[in-house]
Design a protein around this motif. Structure first.
Motif, mmCIF file in Angstrom:
data_model
loop_
_atom_site.group_PDB
_atom_site.id
_atom_site.type_symbol
_atom_site.label_atom_id
_atom_site.label_comp_id
_atom_site.label_asym_id
_atom_site.label_seq_id
_atom_site.Cartn_x
_atom_site.Cartn_y
_atom_site.Cartn_z
ATOM 1 N N LEU A 20 16.493 -10.160 7.867
ATOM 2 C CA LEU A 20 17.419 -9.630 6.864
ATOM 3 C C LEU A 20 17.793 -8.180 7.135
ATOM 4 O O LEU A 20 18.970 -7.841 7.281
ATOM 5 N N LEU A 21 16.784 -7.319 7.220
ATOM 6 C CA LEU A 21 17.063 -5.892 7.358
ATOM 7 C C LEU A 21 17.672 -5.565 8.712
ATOM 8 O O LEU A 21 18.582 -4.734 8.814
ATOM 9 N N SER A 22 17.199 -6.216 9.768
ATOM 10 C CA SER A 22 17.749 -5.941 11.092
ATOM 11 C C SER A 22 19.204 -6.375 11.192
ATOM 12 O O SER A 22 20.013 -5.740 11.875
ATOM 13 N N ALA A 65 9.409 -4.187 12.654
ATOM 14 C CA ALA A 65 10.089 -5.481 12.673
ATOM 15 C C ALA A 65 11.605 -5.304 12.650
ATOM 16 O O ALA A 65 12.336 -6.059 13.305
ATOM 17 N N THR A 66 12.080 -4.296 11.923
ATOM 18 C CA THR A 66 13.521 -4.041 11.870
ATOM 19 C C THR A 66 14.047 -3.626 13.237
ATOM 20 O O THR A 66 15.105 -4.101 13.682
ATOM 21 N N LEU A 67 13.323 -2.758 13.915
ATOM 22 C CA LEU A 67 13.761 -2.294 15.233
ATOM 23 C C LEU A 67 13.775 -3.433 16.250
ATOM 24 O O LEU A 67 14.753 -3.613 16.988
ATOM 25 N N VAL A 111 13.607 3.223 9.422
ATOM 26 C CA VAL A 111 12.228 3.332 9.894
ATOM 27 C C VAL A 111 11.537 4.556 9.286
ATOM 28 O O VAL A 111 10.335 4.525 8.998
ATOM 29 N N ILE A 112 12.275 5.639 9.079
ATOM 30 C CA ILE A 112 11.685 6.816 8.436
ATOM 31 C C ILE A 112 11.344 6.511 6.984
ATOM 32 O O ILE A 112 10.267 6.852 6.485
#
Length: 333
Positions: free
Chosen positions: A43-45, A244-246, A230-231
């Motif tokens: 979802l976020l990626s 996981a997003t990266l 990510v921050i």
């Protein structure tokens, strides 16, 4: 409006929408009993990679510049992997690789598989063997199928973890957060539409090679959501969501190449792109391997207590690949 002003305005809008995406996705994951790793990958990626999707479509289908499209997608994978080193630097309590779940190895390994599948047509398209249907390379549907298979594999791996979570958010919470998520995603996509036009103008004004502009400048701008996410994830003590997003964004970015190939009407996108992009694929593959080794090995030692050798290697490969692209662009120019 100048290219730099358009670039800065688009980048600012992307940066502002990033934290909204993070908070909304994390609350949706909790309410729906989905693991943070799965939400990050699926979802976020996808939301944070919307600039790459829109930028790729604009660069290939509207501007008609294959190098900007390919450079943006592959350069974003480099930038995302370099952000893992930044996460490690900001993780002051302990090494990032000691804090994250080892399940991320699966996503990183699937990223290596997709990188190899993307690198093959970049080299083969300039030779006698390059199967295609019309102007579309046959490697494009392969990339899309691999991406869907990768997402399914991660879901099957993370499902047992997700089912073990307790719901701590009201059932109606996802409705509000889904609305916020969609609003932020639209803002990111709108800004991404403008980036290839800014890149085209900057490349012309500065006399820079378009492979370099796509891989470095556009990739950094379209990866701003990942940087902000990510921050924000680190501050919320959700490092698994950030990693996981990266890694999930890398899967999506490579799959975007298949859609860019369809949008590029003059011919095969891979045949029109410079073979220098294969170097980006090699660098991203090496960086992915380093991430896998670091997560499995869980190194404790950090140079001056700040950064592990794995992160130093990630940063070195990123800047080394960027420098080589600049040299290749200067030579081609």
């Amino acid at each position: 409006m100048s290219g730099w002003a358009l670039f800065a305005g688009s980048a600012l809008l992307i940066a502002l929408a990033g934290p909204v995406l993070t908070r909304s996705a994390d609350r949706i994951a909790t309410a729906l009993r989905l693991s943070r790793s799965w939400i990050g990958v699926a979802l976020l990626s996808t939301a944070t990679s919307l600039p790459e999707l829109v930028t790729g479509f604009s660069a290939s289908g509207i501007v008609g510049d294959a190098d900007l499209a390919v450079g943006d997608a592959l350069g974003s994978t480099l930038f995302n992997l370099a952000l893992i080193a930044l996460l490690d630097l900001l993780s002051r309590e302990d090494s990032l690789f000691r804090r994250v779940e080892q399940g991320h190895v699966l996503t990183a390994a699937l990223g290596v598989l997709l990188l190899a599948a993307a690198g093959a047509p970049l080299l083969l398209a300039h030779g006698p063997f390059h199967p295609r249907i019309g102007h579309v390379s046959l490697f494009s549907p392969v990339l899309l199928i691999l991406y869907l298979a990768a997402i399914h594999a991660v879901f099957r791996h993370e499902r047992p973890v997700a089912l073990s979570r307790e719901v701590s958010v009201a059932v109606e919470a996802p409705r509000r957060d889904i609305a916020r998520y969609l609003f932020a995603a639209v803002a990111v996509a709108s800004a991404g539409t403008m980036l290839p036009f800014a890149g085209e103008q900057i490349a012309g004004d500065m006399g820079w090679d378009r492979s370099f502009v796509g891989t470095v400048l556009l990739a950094a701008a379209t990866s701003l959501p990942e940087l902000v996410v990510v921050i924000a994830a680190l501050r919320a003590n959700a490092v698994d969501l950030g990693v996981a997003t990266l890694l999930g964004s890398n899967l999506f970015d490579i799959a975007v190449l298949s859609l860019d190939d369809v949008a590029y009407r003059p011919g095969s996108l891979f045949a029109a792109a410079d073979t220098a992009h294969a170097g980006t694929v090699f660098a991203a593959t090496m960086m992915s391997a380093i991430v896998i080794i670091a997560i499995l090995n869980r190194p404790r030692y950090r140079v001056f207590g700040w950064l592990g050798w794995s992160s130093i290697a990630l940063a070195g490969l990123y800047f080394g690949a960027t420098w080589l692209l600049l040299l290749v662009g200067a030579h081609n120019g």
